[in-house]
Design a protein around this motif. Structure first.
Motif: not given
Length: 108
Positions: A52-54, A60-63, A66-68
């Motif tokens: 997907g994509s935000v 994207e890399g920062a998200v 943070e998701a980790g």
């Protein structure tokens, strides 16, 4: 080709049912020029795989990073990226707008 919301949400469910740590990121607010509209999704697993994509690539890399943390802690968080923020240029948000992304853990 960008995956549909149905693909992304089905993938989140499948990954969680398979025992993977999973987070779902959703664009919840935009202002000015934003690469993806409110409601756009990105699913991320504990190994950094995503679908997907935000942001069309600009944050994207920062998200994903943070998701980790969201997966490890089990607690949601809201991320904000904007051209006025010093961090915006670090993650490549040069589109002139702001986005707010809600990242939450997904459980089976």
């Amino acid at each position: 080709m960008i995956s549909t919301d149905t693909d992304i949400l089905a993938t989140a469910e499948a990954w969680a049912k398979a025992g993977r740590g999973v987070a779902l990121a959703t664009v919840v607010e935009t202002w000015g020029s934003a690469p993806r509209p409110v409601g756009s999704h990105l699913v991320i697993d504990g190994e950094g795989n995503f679908l997907g994509s935000v942001s069309g690539g600009c944050v994207e890399g920062a998200v994903v990073a943070e998701a980790g943390d969201v997966i490890a802690e089990g607690k949601p968080r809201t991320l904000e990226f904007g051209v006025a923020d010093e961090t915006a240029w670090q993650v490549g948000l040069s589109c002139g707008g702001r986005i707010k992304v809600y990242v939450e853990p997904v459980r089976a």
